[in-house]
Design a protein around this motif. Structure first.
Motif, PDB file in Angstrom:
ATOM      1  N   VAL A  34       0.935  -1.161  -0.104  1.00 33.49           N
ATOM      2  CA  VAL A  34       0.056  -0.015   0.009  1.00 33.49           C
ATOM      3  C   VAL A  34       0.905   1.041   0.000  1.00 33.49           C
ATOM      4  CG1 VAL A  34      -1.708   1.252   1.328  1.00 33.49           C
ATOM      5  CG2 VAL A  34      -1.981  -1.073   1.132  1.00 33.49           C
ATOM      6  N   ALA A  35       1.942   1.242   0.784  1.00 41.86           N
ATOM      7  CA  ALA A  35       2.759   2.253   0.825  1.00 41.86           C
ATOM      8  C   ALA A  35       3.598   2.712  -0.444  1.00 41.86           C
ATOM      9  CB  ALA A  35       3.999   2.137   2.113  1.00 41.86           C
ATOM     10  N   TYR A  36       3.867   1.611  -1.080  1.00 45.07           N
ATOM     11  CA  TYR A  36       4.542   1.819  -2.418  1.00 45.07           C
ATOM     12  C   TYR A  36       3.618   2.057  -3.288  1.00 45.07           C
ATOM     13  CZ  TYR A  36       8.946   0.176  -4.254  1.00 45.07           C
ATOM     14  OH  TYR A  36      10.303   0.374  -4.902  1.00 45.07           O
ATOM     15  N   LEU A  37       2.656   1.556  -3.521  1.00 47.51           N
ATOM     16  CA  LEU A  37       1.411   1.913  -4.684  1.00 47.51           C
ATOM     17  C   LEU A  37       1.040   3.315  -4.337  1.00 47.51           C
ATOM     18  CD1 LEU A  37      -0.259  -1.446  -5.282  1.00 47.51           C
ATOM     19  CD2 LEU A  37       1.833  -0.392  -6.406  1.00 47.51           C
ATOM     20  N   LEU A  38       0.795   3.854  -3.465  1.00 47.85           N
ATOM     21  CA  LEU A  38       0.183   5.174  -2.848  1.00 47.85           C
ATOM     22  C   LEU A  38       1.209   6.148  -2.693  1.00 47.85           C
ATOM     23  CD1 LEU A  38      -2.949   4.020  -0.749  1.00 47.85           C
ATOM     24  CD2 LEU A  38      -2.575   4.389  -3.392  1.00 47.85           C
ATOM     25  N   ALA A  39       2.472   5.728  -2.991  1.00 50.18           N
ATOM     26  CA  ALA A  39       3.787   6.735  -2.417  1.00 50.18           C
ATOM     27  C   ALA A  39       3.540   7.501  -1.033  1.00 50.18           C
ATOM     28  CB  ALA A  39       3.935   7.574  -3.859  1.00 50.18           C
ATOM     29  N   LEU A  40       3.172   6.537  -0.067  1.00 54.74           N
ATOM     30  CA  LEU A  40       2.977   7.129   1.230  1.00 54.74           C
ATOM     31  C   LEU A  40       4.182   7.958   1.724  1.00 54.74           C
ATOM     32  CD1 LEU A  40       0.572   4.589   2.877  1.00 54.74           C
ATOM     33  CD2 LEU A  40      -0.308   6.580   1.618  1.00 54.74           C
ATOM     34  N   LYS A  41       4.038   8.643   2.707  1.00 51.84           N
ATOM     35  CA  LYS A  41       5.238   9.468   3.194  1.00 51.84           C
ATOM     36  C   LYS A  41       6.090   8.527   3.794  1.00 51.84           C
ATOM     37  CE  LYS A  41       6.164  13.624   5.808  1.00 51.84           C
ATOM     38  NZ  LYS A  41       5.510  14.498   6.768  1.00 51.84           N
ATOM     39  N   ALA A  42       7.531   8.911   3.738  1.00 55.35           N
ATOM     40  CA  ALA A  42       8.601   8.030   4.207  1.00 55.35           C
ATOM     41  C   ALA A  42       8.393   8.341   5.940  1.00 55.35           C
ATOM     42  CB  ALA A  42       9.844   8.639   3.789  1.00 55.35           C
ATOM     43  N   PRO A  43       8.906   7.480   6.671  1.00 52.42           N
ATOM     44  CA  PRO A  43       9.265   6.175   6.393  1.00 52.42           C
ATOM     45  C   PRO A  43       8.192   5.102   6.468  1.00 52.42           C
ATOM     46  CG  PRO A  43       9.613   6.836   8.664  1.00 52.42           C
ATOM     47  CD  PRO A  43       8.964   7.772   8.222  1.00 52.42           C
ATOM     48  N   THR A  44       7.111   5.072   5.923  1.00 56.85           N
ATOM     49  CA  THR A  44       6.029   4.217   6.132  1.00 56.85           C
ATOM     50  C   THR A  44       6.422   2.899   5.686  1.00 56.85           C
ATOM     51  OG1 THR A  44       4.441   6.134   6.102  1.00 56.85           O
ATOM     52  CG2 THR A  44       3.673   3.817   5.727  1.00 56.85           C
ATOM     53  N   ARG A  45       6.937   3.036   4.240  1.00 58.85           N
ATOM     54  CA  ARG A  45       7.311   1.664   3.362  1.00 58.85           C
ATOM     55  C   ARG A  45       8.444   1.005   4.142  1.00 58.85           C
ATOM     56  NH1 ARG A  45       8.951   3.842  -1.383  1.00 58.85           N
ATOM     57  NH2 ARG A  45      11.035   2.995  -1.130  1.00 58.85           N
ATOM     58  N   SER A  46       9.419   1.821   4.644  1.00 63.28           N
ATOM     59  CA  SER A  46      10.477   1.404   5.390  1.00 63.28           C
ATOM     60  C   SER A  46      10.224   0.626   6.703  1.00 63.28           C
ATOM     61  CB  SER A  46      11.627   2.539   5.643  1.00 63.28           C
ATOM     62  OG  SER A  46      12.124   2.761   4.539  1.00 63.28           O
ATOM     63  N   PHE A  47       9.507   1.307   7.493  1.00 64.62           N
ATOM     64  CA  PHE A  47       8.889   0.696   8.718  1.00 64.62           C
ATOM     65  C   PHE A  47       8.127  -0.649   8.299  1.00 64.62           C
ATOM     66  CE2 PHE A  47       5.115   0.185  11.375  1.00 64.62           C
ATOM     67  CZ  PHE A  47       5.698   0.337  12.698  1.00 64.62           C
ATOM     68  N   ALA A  48       7.121  -0.593   7.077  1.00 57.90           N
ATOM     69  CA  ALA A  48       6.504  -1.802   7.007  1.00 57.90           C
ATOM     70  C   ALA A  48       7.545  -2.854   6.669  1.00 57.90           C
ATOM     71  CB  ALA A  48       5.664  -1.697   5.872  1.00 57.90           C
ATOM     72  N   TYR A  49       8.634  -2.760   5.847  1.00 54.32           N
ATOM     73  CA  TYR A  49       9.701  -3.547   5.591  1.00 54.32           C
ATOM     74  C   TYR A  49      10.069  -4.331   6.785  1.00 54.32           C
ATOM     75  CZ  TYR A  49      13.913  -5.414   3.957  1.00 54.32           C
ATOM     76  OH  TYR A  49      15.031  -6.287   3.626  1.00 54.32           O
ATOM     77  N   VAL A  50      10.584  -3.454   7.695  1.00 57.60           N
ATOM     78  CA  VAL A  50      11.303  -3.844   8.922  1.00 57.60           C
ATOM     79  C   VAL A  50      10.320  -4.856   9.686  1.00 57.60           C
ATOM     80  CG1 VAL A  50      12.428  -3.109  11.045  1.00 57.60           C
ATOM     81  CG2 VAL A  50      13.029  -1.852   9.032  1.00 57.60           C
ATOM     82  N   ILE A  51       9.187  -4.427   9.932  1.00 55.61           N
ATOM     83  CA  ILE A  51       8.277  -5.319  10.529  1.00 55.61           C
ATOM     84  C   ILE A  51       8.089  -6.488  10.033  1.00 55.61           C
ATOM     85  CG2 ILE A  51       5.788  -5.334  11.160  1.00 55.61           C
ATOM     86  CD1 ILE A  51       7.460  -3.420  12.914  1.00 55.61           C
ATOM     87  N   ALA A  52       8.054  -6.644   8.662  1.00 57.74           N
ATOM     88  CA  ALA A  52       7.996  -7.715   8.001  1.00 57.74           C
ATOM     89  C   ALA A  52       9.001  -8.705   8.122  1.00 57.74           C
ATOM     90  CB  ALA A  52       7.563  -7.654   6.402  1.00 57.74           C
ATOM     91  N   GLN A  53      10.287  -7.943   8.253  1.00 55.21           N
ATOM     92  CA  GLN A  53      11.650  -8.965   8.296  1.00 55.21           C
ATOM     93  C   GLN A  53      12.113  -9.574   9.659  1.00 55.21           C
ATOM     94  OE1 GLN A  53      13.350  -9.790   5.811  1.00 55.21           O
ATOM     95  NE2 GLN A  53      11.554  -8.921   4.867  1.00 55.21           N
ATOM     96  N   VAL A  54      11.358  -8.731  10.889  1.00 54.18           N
ATOM     97  CA  VAL A  54      11.280  -9.341  12.295  1.00 54.18           C
ATOM     98  C   VAL A  54      10.884 -10.896  12.280  1.00 54.18           C
ATOM     99  CG1 VAL A  54      10.631  -9.233  14.559  1.00 54.18           C
ATOM    100  CG2 VAL A  54      11.460  -7.211  13.156  1.00 54.18           C
ATOM    101  N   PRO A  55       9.679 -11.277  11.939  1.00 59.52           N
ATOM    102  CA  PRO A  55       9.399 -12.705  11.930  1.00 59.52           C
ATOM    103  C   PRO A  55      10.265 -13.481  11.161  1.00 59.52           C
ATOM    104  CG  PRO A  55       7.497 -11.545  10.943  1.00 59.52           C
ATOM    105  CD  PRO A  55       8.473 -10.315  11.300  1.00 59.52           C
ATOM    106  N   CYS A  56      10.616 -13.016   9.782  1.00 57.06           N
ATOM    107  CA  CYS A  56      11.629 -13.835   8.960  1.00 57.06           C
ATOM    108  C   CYS A  56      13.081 -14.101   9.881  1.00 57.06           C
ATOM    109  CB  CYS A  56      11.834 -13.242   7.653  1.00 57.06           C
ATOM    110  SG  CYS A  56      10.456 -13.386   6.586  1.00 57.06           S
ATOM    111  N   VAL A  57      13.397 -13.143  10.339  1.00 59.53           N
ATOM    112  CA  VAL A  57      14.838 -13.351  11.168  1.00 59.53           C
ATOM    113  C   VAL A  57      14.568 -14.236  12.093  1.00 59.53           C
ATOM    114  CG1 VAL A  57      16.478 -12.138  12.300  1.00 59.53           C
ATOM    115  CG2 VAL A  57      15.862 -11.337  10.257  1.00 59.53           C
ATOM    116  N   SER A  58      13.496 -14.014  12.994  1.00 58.95           N
ATOM    117  CA  SER A  58      13.082 -14.914  14.153  1.00 58.95           C
ATOM    118  C   SER A  58      13.129 -16.264  13.518  1.00 58.95           C
ATOM    119  CB  SER A  58      11.826 -14.535  14.808  1.00 58.95           C
ATOM    120  OG  SER A  58      11.374 -15.360  15.625  1.00 58.95           O
TER     121      SER A  58
END
Length: 146
Positions: free
Chosen positions: A109-133
């Protein structure tokens, strides 16, 4: 027949993620048609002429969103499948899968709607936490066999 509750939960979220990837691909195609910005000359020729074999900033944004999905969802599919076989708690596993899923939805959603930074980066990090875990837990589970 499919196995444990954890595996079924993983299958559920994985299927939703694959469907989300298809939706992003469809959006990209529709934006290409609307913007008349085709990657291949034969497609441009079919839709008005070779002059439409060109790039468009929003088409490229959609395409990058799709590429980013592939870079992140494919590893999740591997990690989640192996993690599901390690016998984790259902509640913990479900949390891993849900957080990744929600993070990827927000990222798209952040990518397609070009939401203000750091929304997309925040979403990326949140999604990486369970993968690293999951990766750490897999390594701890199988390290004695290496």
């Amino acid at each position: 027949m499919l196995g444990s509750d954890v595996l079924l939960c993983f299958i559920f979220y994985s299927t939703l993620l694959v469907l989300k990837m298809y939706i992003i691909a469809i959006i990209t195609g529709q934006v290409r048609l609307r913007k008349k910005a085709f990657a291949n000359p034969e497609d441009a020729e079919r839709h008005g002429g070779v002059q439409f074999c060109r790039t468009d900033p929003y088409v490229e944004r959609c395409r990058r969103a799709h590429l980013n999905d592939m870079e992140n969802i494919f590893p999740f599919l591997f990690l989640g499948a192996i993690y599901s076989m390690t016998g984790p708690s259902y509640a913990v596993a479900r949390l891993h899968f849900l957080v990744f899923f929600l993070g990827r939805i927000l990222h798209s959603v952040a990518y397609l709607l070009a939401l203000k930074a750091p929304t997309r980066s925040f979403a990326y990090v949140i999604a990486q936490v369970p993968c690293v875990s999951m990766a750490i837990q897999i390594i701890l589970e199988v390290a004695s066999f290496a």
